[in-house]
Design a protein around this motif. Sequence first.
Motif, mmCIF file in Angstrom:
data_model
loop_
_atom_site.group_PDB
_atom_site.id
_atom_site.type_symbol
_atom_site.label_atom_id
_atom_site.label_comp_id
_atom_site.label_asym_id
_atom_site.label_seq_id
_atom_site.Cartn_x
_atom_site.Cartn_y
_atom_site.Cartn_z
ATOM 1 N N VAL A 4 0.837 -1.195 0.000
ATOM 2 C CA VAL A 4 0.000 0.000 0.000
ATOM 3 C C VAL A 4 0.877 1.251 0.000
ATOM 4 C CG1 VAL A 4 -1.723 1.315 1.284
ATOM 5 C CG2 VAL A 4 -1.916 -1.182 1.128
ATOM 6 N N ARG A 5 1.962 1.209 0.763
ATOM 7 C CA ARG A 5 2.889 2.342 0.809
ATOM 8 C C ARG A 5 3.386 2.684 -0.595
ATOM 9 N NH1 ARG A 5 6.528 4.518 4.673
ATOM 10 N NH2 ARG A 5 8.291 5.582 3.708
ATOM 11 N N GLY A 6 3.784 1.642 -1.328
ATOM 12 C CA GLY A 6 4.277 1.867 -2.670
ATOM 13 C C GLY A 6 3.248 2.524 -3.565
ATOM 14 N N LEU A 7 1.995 2.143 -3.374
ATOM 15 C CA LEU A 7 0.921 2.716 -4.180
ATOM 16 C C LEU A 7 0.652 4.170 -3.817
ATOM 17 C CD1 LEU A 7 -1.675 -0.213 -4.139
ATOM 18 C CD2 LEU A 7 -0.428 0.627 -6.141
ATOM 19 N N VAL A 8 0.510 4.434 -2.543
ATOM 20 C CA VAL A 8 0.011 5.736 -2.119
ATOM 21 C C VAL A 8 1.075 6.833 -2.160
ATOM 22 C CG1 VAL A 8 0.461 5.575 0.363
ATOM 23 C CG2 VAL A 8 -1.598 6.752 -0.462
ATOM 24 N N LEU A 9 2.364 6.458 -2.082
ATOM 25 C CA LEU A 9 3.421 7.465 -2.088
ATOM 26 C C LEU A 9 4.069 7.668 -3.456
ATOM 27 C CD1 LEU A 9 5.287 6.821 1.309
ATOM 28 C CD2 LEU A 9 3.444 8.432 0.798
ATOM 29 N N ASP A 10 3.757 6.821 -4.403
ATOM 30 C CA ASP A 10 4.359 6.913 -5.729
ATOM 31 C C ASP A 10 3.833 8.154 -6.464
ATOM 32 O OD1 ASP A 10 5.322 6.621 -8.288
ATOM 33 O OD2 ASP A 10 4.839 4.489 -8.424
ATOM 34 N N PRO A 11 4.728 9.084 -6.851
ATOM 35 C CA PRO A 11 4.280 10.290 -7.567
ATOM 36 C C PRO A 11 3.549 9.972 -8.872
ATOM 37 C CG PRO A 11 6.531 10.547 -6.788
ATOM 38 C CD PRO A 11 6.169 9.101 -6.581
ATOM 39 N N ALA A 12 3.790 8.788 -9.408
ATOM 40 C CA ALA A 12 3.150 8.420 -10.667
ATOM 41 C C ALA A 12 1.640 8.280 -10.523
ATOM 42 C CB ALA A 12 3.742 7.113 -11.195
ATOM 43 N N ASP A 44 18.875 18.405 0.549
ATOM 44 C CA ASP A 44 20.259 17.972 0.764
ATOM 45 C C ASP A 44 20.428 16.466 0.639
ATOM 46 O OD1 ASP A 44 20.974 20.575 1.180
ATOM 47 O OD2 ASP A 44 20.994 20.443 3.372
ATOM 48 N N ARG A 45 19.359 15.709 0.914
ATOM 49 C CA ARG A 45 19.463 14.257 0.804
ATOM 50 C C ARG A 45 19.674 13.806 -0.635
ATOM 51 N NH1 ARG A 45 14.449 11.704 3.977
ATOM 52 N NH2 ARG A 45 13.391 13.190 2.631
ATOM 53 N N GLY A 46 19.281 14.629 -1.568
ATOM 54 C CA GLY A 46 19.512 14.307 -2.965
ATOM 55 C C GLY A 46 18.679 13.161 -3.491
ATOM 56 N N LEU A 47 17.574 12.844 -2.803
ATOM 57 C CA LEU A 47 16.721 11.743 -3.221
ATOM 58 C C LEU A 47 15.451 12.285 -3.857
ATOM 59 C CD1 LEU A 47 17.015 9.502 -0.026
ATOM 60 C CD2 LEU A 47 18.295 9.274 -2.159
ATOM 61 N N ALA A 48 14.875 11.504 -4.743
ATOM 62 C CA ALA A 48 13.619 11.904 -5.364
ATOM 63 C C ALA A 48 12.524 11.947 -4.305
ATOM 64 C CB ALA A 48 13.250 10.926 -6.476
ATOM 65 N N ALA A 49 11.743 13.017 -4.295
ATOM 66 C CA ALA A 49 10.686 13.172 -3.303
ATOM 67 C C ALA A 49 9.523 12.245 -3.624
ATOM 68 C CB ALA A 49 10.204 14.614 -3.275
ATOM 69 N N ASP A 50 8.942 11.632 -2.557
ATOM 70 C CA ASP A 50 7.733 10.858 -2.797
ATOM 71 C C ASP A 50 6.559 11.832 -2.924
ATOM 72 O OD1 ASP A 50 6.650 11.483 -0.221
ATOM 73 O OD2 ASP A 50 7.687 9.773 0.683
ATOM 74 N N ARG A 51 5.346 11.301 -3.073
ATOM 75 C CA ARG A 51 4.203 12.153 -3.371
ATOM 76 C C ARG A 51 3.896 13.129 -2.235
ATOM 77 N NH1 ARG A 51 -1.195 12.000 -3.204
ATOM 78 N NH2 ARG A 51 -1.197 10.055 -2.033
ATOM 79 N N MET A 52 4.140 12.714 -0.986
ATOM 80 C CA MET A 52 3.907 13.600 0.148
ATOM 81 C C MET A 52 5.026 14.635 0.277
ATOM 82 S SD MET A 52 1.050 12.886 1.513
ATOM 83 C CE MET A 52 -0.139 11.585 1.769
#
Length: 218
Positions: A60-68, A159-167
């Motif tokens: 569910v996490r993968g679904l709800v946080l995915d920007p896609a 600064d973390r340099g990571l792609a942001a999730d949807r939130m």
Amino acid sequence: MLGTVERVNETARGALIVFEGGDGAGKSTQVQAVARALEFQGRTVKRTREPGGTPLAESVRGLVLDPAHAPVDADTEALLFASARADHVNRFIRPAIERGEVVISDRFVDSSVAYQGAARGLGLEHVQELNEWALRGLTPDLTVLLDVDTSVAESRRTDRGLAADRMEGEDRDFHTVVNQAFRDLAAAAPERYLVLAADQPIEVVTDKILDRLAEVLS
């Protein structure tokens, strides 16, 4: 320092300790530090996160946080988080507590209240009521709120340099509302909350948390 929690025996009661705060507040760092300290003191500790913690909830996490998958209707978002939480509580958290273990969770129900209830505009009470069936009376023994200014948190995320999730990818106004909602929740339940400024040195924050846990877990 490892705080003032004394070493415990195998009959120690279980507990649920939750870390809350906006994205970039340093929750993951403190979860790891506190868990290591409690393990050193003889407790069995289970680390987890929300959404997530079980195979189903992680899906569910993968679904709800995915920007896609943006945009996601606010009601749908709240229901997805609540369903993941129900599985997490039933399959992971409650059994661990019943075994006498300390569960430390990176986020829990107050995140839903802050994000969906306040920032998404669903209403705090509405989201709390929605999650009652998922919790079935379970309440954290302690909720640690790492309070950080929205601009500081935004800088940390960058600064973390990571792609942001949807939130994480929401704008500053959204995160400002989230942070204020957490402060309001803490003010309404001071006996359950420990509010700490997240811009203090990591070791200082950890020691303050362990001092409070000495009371909670005694």
